[in-house]
Design a protein around this motif. Structure first.
Motif, short mmCIF file in Angstrom:
data_model
loop_
_atom_site.label_atom_id
_atom_site.label_comp_id
_atom_site.label_asym_id
_atom_site.label_seq_id
_atom_site.Cartn_x
_atom_site.Cartn_y
_atom_site.Cartn_z
N THR A 19 36.04 84.48 8.33
CA THR A 19 36.55 83.86 7.11
C THR A 19 37.37 82.61 7.42
O THR A 19 38.29 82.66 8.23
CB THR A 19 37.42 84.84 6.32
N THR A 20 37.02 81.50 6.79
CA THR A 20 37.75 80.25 6.98
C THR A 20 38.04 79.63 5.62
O THR A 20 37.15 79.54 4.76
CB THR A 20 36.94 79.25 7.83
N ILE A 21 39.29 79.21 5.42
CA ILE A 21 39.68 78.52 4.20
C ILE A 21 40.36 77.21 4.59
O ILE A 21 41.22 77.18 5.47
CB ILE A 21 40.67 79.36 3.36
N GLN A 22 39.94 76.14 3.94
CA GLN A 22 40.58 74.84 4.12
C GLN A 22 41.07 74.37 2.75
O GLN A 22 40.29 74.30 1.80
CB GLN A 22 39.60 73.81 4.69
N ASN A 23 42.36 74.08 2.68
CA ASN A 23 42.94 73.56 1.45
C ASN A 23 43.54 72.20 1.80
O ASN A 23 44.45 72.11 2.62
CB ASN A 23 44.02 74.51 0.92
N PHE A 24 43.01 71.14 1.18
CA PHE A 24 43.42 69.78 1.54
C PHE A 24 44.62 69.29 0.72
O PHE A 24 45.08 68.17 0.93
CB PHE A 24 42.24 68.83 1.40
N GLY A 25 45.11 70.13 -0.19
CA GLY A 25 46.33 69.80 -0.91
C GLY A 25 46.15 68.81 -2.04
O GLY A 25 47.12 68.48 -2.72
N ASP A 26 44.93 68.32 -2.24
CA ASP A 26 44.67 67.35 -3.31
C ASP A 26 43.63 67.85 -4.29
O ASP A 26 42.98 67.06 -4.98
CB ASP A 26 44.22 66.01 -2.70
N GLY A 27 43.47 69.18 -4.35
CA GLY A 27 42.48 69.77 -5.25
C GLY A 27 41.17 70.10 -4.57
O GLY A 27 40.32 70.78 -5.14
N GLY B 12 52.98 91.92 10.88
CA GLY B 12 54.03 90.97 10.54
C GLY B 12 53.62 89.89 9.56
O GLY B 12 54.32 88.93 9.35
N LEU B 13 52.40 90.06 8.88
CA LEU B 13 51.92 88.99 8.01
C LEU B 13 51.25 89.59 6.80
O LEU B 13 50.45 90.50 6.91
CB LEU B 13 50.92 88.10 8.76
N ALA B 14 51.56 89.10 5.60
CA ALA B 14 50.87 89.51 4.39
C ALA B 14 50.18 88.30 3.81
O ALA B 14 50.79 87.30 3.54
CB ALA B 14 51.86 90.08 3.37
N ILE B 15 48.87 88.35 3.66
CA ILE B 15 48.09 87.25 3.13
C ILE B 15 47.51 87.69 1.80
O ILE B 15 46.87 88.72 1.71
CB ILE B 15 46.95 86.86 4.07
N LEU B 16 47.73 86.92 0.77
CA LEU B 16 47.22 87.24 -0.55
C LEU B 16 46.22 86.20 -0.96
O LEU B 16 46.53 85.02 -1.04
CB LEU B 16 48.38 87.27 -1.56
N LEU B 17 44.98 86.60 -1.20
CA LEU B 17 43.94 85.69 -1.62
C LEU B 17 43.70 85.89 -3.11
O LEU B 17 43.34 86.98 -3.55
CB LEU B 17 42.64 85.97 -0.86
N PHE C 87 31.06 80.78 -10.21
CA PHE C 87 31.20 81.36 -8.87
C PHE C 87 32.68 81.37 -8.50
O PHE C 87 33.48 80.64 -9.09
CB PHE C 87 30.37 80.59 -7.82
N PRO C 88 33.08 82.20 -7.53
CA PRO C 88 34.50 82.29 -7.17
C PRO C 88 35.01 80.94 -6.67
O PRO C 88 34.28 80.19 -6.02
CB PRO C 88 34.52 83.32 -6.04
N PRO C 89 36.27 80.63 -6.96
CA PRO C 89 36.85 79.38 -6.45
C PRO C 89 37.24 79.54 -4.99
O PRO C 89 37.21 80.62 -4.43
CB PRO C 89 38.09 79.19 -7.32
N VAL C 90 37.58 78.43 -4.37
CA VAL C 90 38.14 78.49 -3.01
C VAL C 90 39.43 79.30 -3.09
O VAL C 90 40.32 78.97 -3.86
CB VAL C 90 38.41 77.07 -2.47
N PRO C 91 39.56 80.38 -2.29
CA PRO C 91 40.75 81.24 -2.42
C PRO C 91 42.03 80.53 -2.00
O PRO C 91 42.02 79.63 -1.16
CB PRO C 91 40.44 82.40 -1.46
N LEU C 92 43.12 80.99 -2.58
CA LEU C 92 44.44 80.58 -2.12
C LEU C 92 44.93 81.59 -1.09
O LEU C 92 44.50 82.73 -1.08
CB LEU C 92 45.42 80.56 -3.29
N ARG D 240 39.48 88.13 -9.21
CA ARG D 240 39.47 89.07 -8.09
C ARG D 240 40.70 88.84 -7.22
O ARG D 240 41.08 87.71 -6.96
CB ARG D 240 38.22 88.89 -7.23
N VAL D 241 41.28 89.89 -6.75
CA VAL D 241 42.41 89.79 -5.84
C VAL D 241 42.06 90.54 -4.57
O VAL D 241 41.76 91.72 -4.61
CB VAL D 241 43.68 90.38 -6.47
#
Length: 394
Positions: free
Chosen positions: A198-206, A15-20, A61-66, A7-8
């Motif tokens: 909507t809240t996304i947290q990406n810890f950078g280590d997977g 002034g901002l484009a966010i792609l999940l 189930f869907p993954p944590v979005p980028l 899914r996209v």
């Protein structure tokens, strides 16, 4: 059994484009392929009695979005606000002002504002829309039409227009906010995204988390994770097993959350360059109000200007006429053209300089003719002028 869906979702903000990117998990085994597992009871993964996330197979189930980096074009394009071209100082001429010219990118004088050059690559510009400061070391500040831009010359900078704020720290770290949307990039592959619920947290280590209303996704980076939406609850243990609403299932481990990118640095500002010099004849120096006949007492002033042009060896110059906003557009245009032509005629017999005349009417004010709907006589007086632009020699 088809592979899990991709899914996209596209979220936009000023002034901002966010792609999940919701990348699908690894496909679950085809039920036609028999698998034996002593760890699981005889549950049928695709059976109708097992709940599933809409659009996904049992246990998927869907993954944590980028989310992508904020669009930095606001900072990139606004750097043009610092592109101020100025000229060398001219010998002072009685009755006129001499200032470095403010030009556009093509080297054409704008006829608006006042520019100052300090000789070390630094300078200031003050115009009807705001101010610009270039410090000559790659850094600068502009305040134009309510937009404030700071470029610190080391790849970092800030932008704010009262709603959108961008902070770029120059080392891959940056923040964006517009009142409802907030994006934080920490430069090490991690970051946060918040847009309303909507809240996304990406810890950078997977590892990563996603929350949107009742939907919550957790990825623990080791193949395991959880999903719940208030109706379906999934636990994936990362070892090929899991539970859906209390029913044990077979399920593939989930992929770790990919790292995020970084904020690219902002280019340093170039030192100020010269495009020419503008000699300005203010209201009343050359002409009476509403007239294009040169005043008799202006003859000496024009003779002095002619000597300066000759002594400087000026080969080409442009004479432009400007008016205030009183009267019709057509009348002001005609008056400005007549005044410019009168100055060219007066100087032509005294100099070898090639002179051209052009009228701009009321289209290039240097001050407001009205303020909040009230007449501004001082501003109108500044707008009634004739200018001679002397381009910098190539």
């Amino acid at each position: 059994m088809p592979a899990s869906a991709r899914r996209v979702l596209a979220l936009t903000a000023p002034g901002l484009a966010i792609l999940l990117l919701l990348a699908g998990c690894t496909a679950t085994p085809d039920p036609a392929e028999t698998r034996e597992s002593s760890a699981l009871p005889s549950a049928t993964p695709s059976g109708p009695d097992v709940a599933r996330v809409a659009g996904y197979d049992v246990g998927d189930f869907p993954p944590v979005p980028l989310f992508a980096l904020p669009d930095l074009s606001l900072l990139d394009t606004s750097a043009s606000a610092f592109t101020i071209a100025t000229g060398e100082e001219f010998t002072a001429v009685p009755g006129v002002s001499v200032q470095p010219a403010h030009c556009d990118g093509a080297g054409v004088p704008s006829g608006q504002g006042t520019a100052y050059l300090y000789g070390d690559g630094s300078g200031n510009y003050v115009g009807p829309d705001g101010t610009v400061q270039n410090f000559g070391d790659g850094s600068g500040i502009s305040v134009i039409d309510g937009v404030t831009i700071q470029n610190f010359g080391d790849g970092s900078g800030t932008y704010t227009n009262g709603t959108v704020t961008i902070q770029n720290f120059g080392d891959g770290v940056g923040n964006y906010t517009d009142g409802s949307l907030t994006v934080q990039i920490f430069g090490d592959g991690s970051g946060n995204f918040t847009d309303g619920s909507t809240t996304i947290q990406n810890f950078g280590d997977g590892i990563g988390n996603y929350t949107d209303g009742d939907v919550r996704i957790q990825n623990f980076g080791d193949g395991s994770g959880t999903y719940t939406d208030g109706t379906v609850t999934i636990q994936n243990y990362g070892d090929g097993t899991g539970i859906v609403n209390g029913v044990p299932i077979e399920v593939e481990p989930i992929a770790p959350v990919p790292e995020l990118g970084v904020f690219p640095p902002i280019a340093a500002l170039a030192p100020l360059s010269s495009c020419g010099t503008t000699i300005t004849f203010r209201d009343g120096v050359l002409f009476d109000f509403g007239s294009s006949d040169i005043r008799p007492d202006a003859t000496a002033t024009l003779a002095t200007v002619a000597r300066v042009l000759s002594d400087a060896g000026v080969t080409d110059a442009q004479v432009s006429g400007h008016t205030d906003a009183i009267g019709s557009d057509s009348a002001n245009q005609a008056l400005s053209e007549s005044r410019a032509a009168a100055v060219v005629d007066a100087l032509s017999g005294q100099v070898d300089t090639r002179l051209t005349a052009e009228g701009f009417g009321e289209s290039r004010p240097v001050a407001a003719n009205e303020i909040d709907g009230v007449d501004n006589p001082a501003g109108r007086q500044l707008n009634r002028r004739v200018e001679i632009f002397i381009p910098t020699a190539p």
